[in-house]
Design a protein around this motif. Structure first.
Motif, PDB file in Angstrom:
ATOM      1  N   LYS A   1      -9.916  -2.701  -4.630  1.00 58.48           N
ATOM      2  CA  LYS A   1      -9.540  -3.012  -3.258  1.00 58.48           C
ATOM      3  C   LYS A   1      -8.732  -4.306  -3.179  1.00 58.48           C
ATOM      4  O   LYS A   1      -8.201  -4.655  -2.120  1.00 58.48           O
ATOM      5  CB  LYS A   1     -10.793  -3.146  -2.380  1.00 58.48           C
ATOM      6  CG  LYS A   1     -11.658  -1.892  -2.312  1.00 58.48           C
ATOM      7  CD  LYS A   1     -10.942  -0.737  -1.637  1.00 58.48           C
ATOM      8  CE  LYS A   1     -11.876   0.466  -1.503  1.00 58.48           C
ATOM      9  NZ  LYS A   1     -11.191   1.620  -0.860  1.00 58.48           N
TER      10      LYS A   1
ATOM     11  N   THR B   1      -8.423   3.528  -3.817  1.00 53.18           N
ATOM     12  CA  THR B   1      -7.705   2.435  -3.158  1.00 53.18           C
ATOM     13  C   THR B   1      -6.329   2.916  -2.732  1.00 53.18           C
ATOM     14  O   THR B   1      -5.776   3.853  -3.318  1.00 53.18           O
ATOM     15  CB  THR B   1      -7.549   1.230  -4.101  1.00 53.18           C
ATOM     16  OG1 THR B   1      -6.829   0.182  -3.425  1.00 53.18           O
ATOM     17  CG2 THR B   1      -6.792   1.606  -5.364  1.00 53.18           C
TER      18      THR B   1
ATOM     19  N   PRO C   1      -3.401  -2.060  -7.684  1.00 56.81           N
ATOM     20  CA  PRO C   1      -4.820  -2.419  -7.560  1.00 56.81           C
ATOM     21  C   PRO C   1      -5.351  -3.115  -8.803  1.00 56.81           C
ATOM     22  O   PRO C   1      -4.862  -2.912  -9.920  1.00 56.81           O
ATOM     23  CB  PRO C   1      -5.493  -1.051  -7.377  1.00 56.81           C
ATOM     24  CG  PRO C   1      -4.622  -0.118  -8.152  1.00 56.81           C
ATOM     25  CD  PRO C   1      -3.213  -0.630  -7.974  1.00 56.81           C
TER      26      PRO C   1
ATOM     27  N   SER D   1       0.843  -1.198   0.000  1.00 61.33           N
ATOM     28  CA  SER D   1       0.000   0.000   0.000  1.00 61.33           C
ATOM     29  C   SER D   1       0.878   1.247   0.000  1.00 61.33           C
ATOM     30  O   SER D   1       2.040   1.211   0.422  1.00 61.33           O
ATOM     31  CB  SER D   1      -0.916   0.011   1.222  1.00 61.33           C
ATOM     32  OG  SER D   1      -0.162   0.176   2.416  1.00 61.33           O
TER      33      SER D   1
END
Length: 352
Positions: free
Chosen positions: A269, A258, A263, A213
């Motif tokens: 997600k 997101t 992604p 992330s």
């Protein structure tokens, strides 16, 4: 070894047996008859040598199934591989769960281990030696907990159960030519190219990259901080070379729905699925016998060939010990030879 001491008092004669075996607690008992003392000494010494005797009565009160159930309730939920471990312990429960811990001998466990090795699994094959060792490790942890934390055992019988000999770890890495071909074949797919480049420059695992992330990426400090790693510890990954440029460009056009760096297009997600593009790139690059995890081996191999020591490689890969990185030791031969050459030159002078 059992010794018997005769004691005579006003109340009569008794025989005290004492058994001493290396690595085990001394066991004693007293009998009114010499024959009983001899019998107990012989049987108990034999049981201790075979790992069947435990001083605590708890070992005779609890079955292996009791231990597995308690471990699953108290310890298993904290483990990252809880689901896999639960399946392994369920197998042991089916095979040996009815035995009380006092009767769970090394021989009995070894017999079950051989049955595990012979069983046909889904798909028609049998378990590998490495898989069998994972099953043994799962049982070993439960029995060690019985001994160390719950006092249900004095000594774990797993100490005398042999593991299977596993083959040497696979080392498959990209040659310079293969690397260029693979990167060239990946360029048409931006996500794949970025993920492969990140894997090659960081040594990160596939899921560590795909679940990455933006909150873990610090472009100003040029570092990725992995929180959820396989060994449960934080691991910083320096962002170097072209990977830094790639992440900077991706950050400029990142999606707002997101936080994932990679992604999926339909389900943002969730991470993008790169399996098909990856297999296509391998075919286009004419690279055989190569898996995604081998990108990690490639990073480690390049580090070794460029002078990194085993501790440095272990730090990059996130290994707690050097055992897993010793497979790369032969690749650093020239570096080690250079260090030895420098040492000899400084101590003994240059060659004449």
């Amino acid at each position: 070894m059992a010794t018997i001491e005769k004691r005579t008092t006003a109340e009569g004669t008794s025989y005290r047996v004492k058994i001493r075996l290396r690595g085990q607690s001394v066991q004693t008992a007293t009998f009114a008859r010499l024959s009983d003392a001899k019998r107990w000494g012989e049987q108990t010494a034999a049981a201790m040598r075979e790992g069947r005797h435990f001083a605590t009565t708890e070992a005779k009160r609890h079955t292996l199934n009791d231990a597995i159930a308690r471990y699953k309730a108290e310890n298993l939920p904290r483990l990252k591989d809880a689901e896999v471990r639960a399946g392994q312990l369920t197998w042991w429960g089916r095979e040996l769960g009815g035995y009380v811990l006092a009767d769970l001998t090394p021989a009995r466990i070894s017999e079950a281990r051989e049955k595990l090795a012979r069983e046909t699994i889904q798909g028609g094959g049998i378990r590998s030696d490495a898989t069998i060792n994972r099953y043994l490790a799962a049982l070993s942890v439960v029995l060690a907990t019985c001994a160390k934390s719950w006092e249900w055992l004095e000594i774990s019988p797993m100490r005398r159960v042999e593991k299977r000999k596993e083959p040497r770890g696979r080392v498959r890495y990209l040659s310079d030519d293969e690397r260029e071909r693979l990167l060239g074949a990946c360029r048409d797919h931006p996500d794949l190219y970025a993920a492969v480049m990140l894997a090659l420059t960081t040594g990160a695992r596939r899921m560590e990259i795909m679940s990455l992330s933006w909150g873990q990426v610090d472009l100003s400090r040029r570092v990725i901080l992995l929180e959820d790693t396989k060994n449960g510890e934080r691991r910083p990954l320096p962002i170097v070379g072209p990977a830094l440029d790639i992440l900077r460009e991706r950050a400029k056009v990142r999606r707002l729905d997101t936080d994932l760096v990679f992604p999926g297009r339909t389900h943002p997600k969730q991470p993008v699925d790169l399996r098909t593009p990856w297999e296509t790139a391998l075919r286009r690059a004419s690279i055989e016998n190569f898996h995604w995890h081998d990108l990690r081996h490639t990073t480690a191999s390049y580090l070794a060939m460029n002078g990194a020591g085993l501790q440095e490689i272990a730090a990059v890969l996130g290994h707690k010990t050097l055992a897993m990185v010793k497979r790369y030791a032969h690749l650093s031969h020239e570096h080690v030879a250079g260090v030895m050459e420098d040492m000899a030159g400084k101590i003994f002078g240059g060659s004449k």
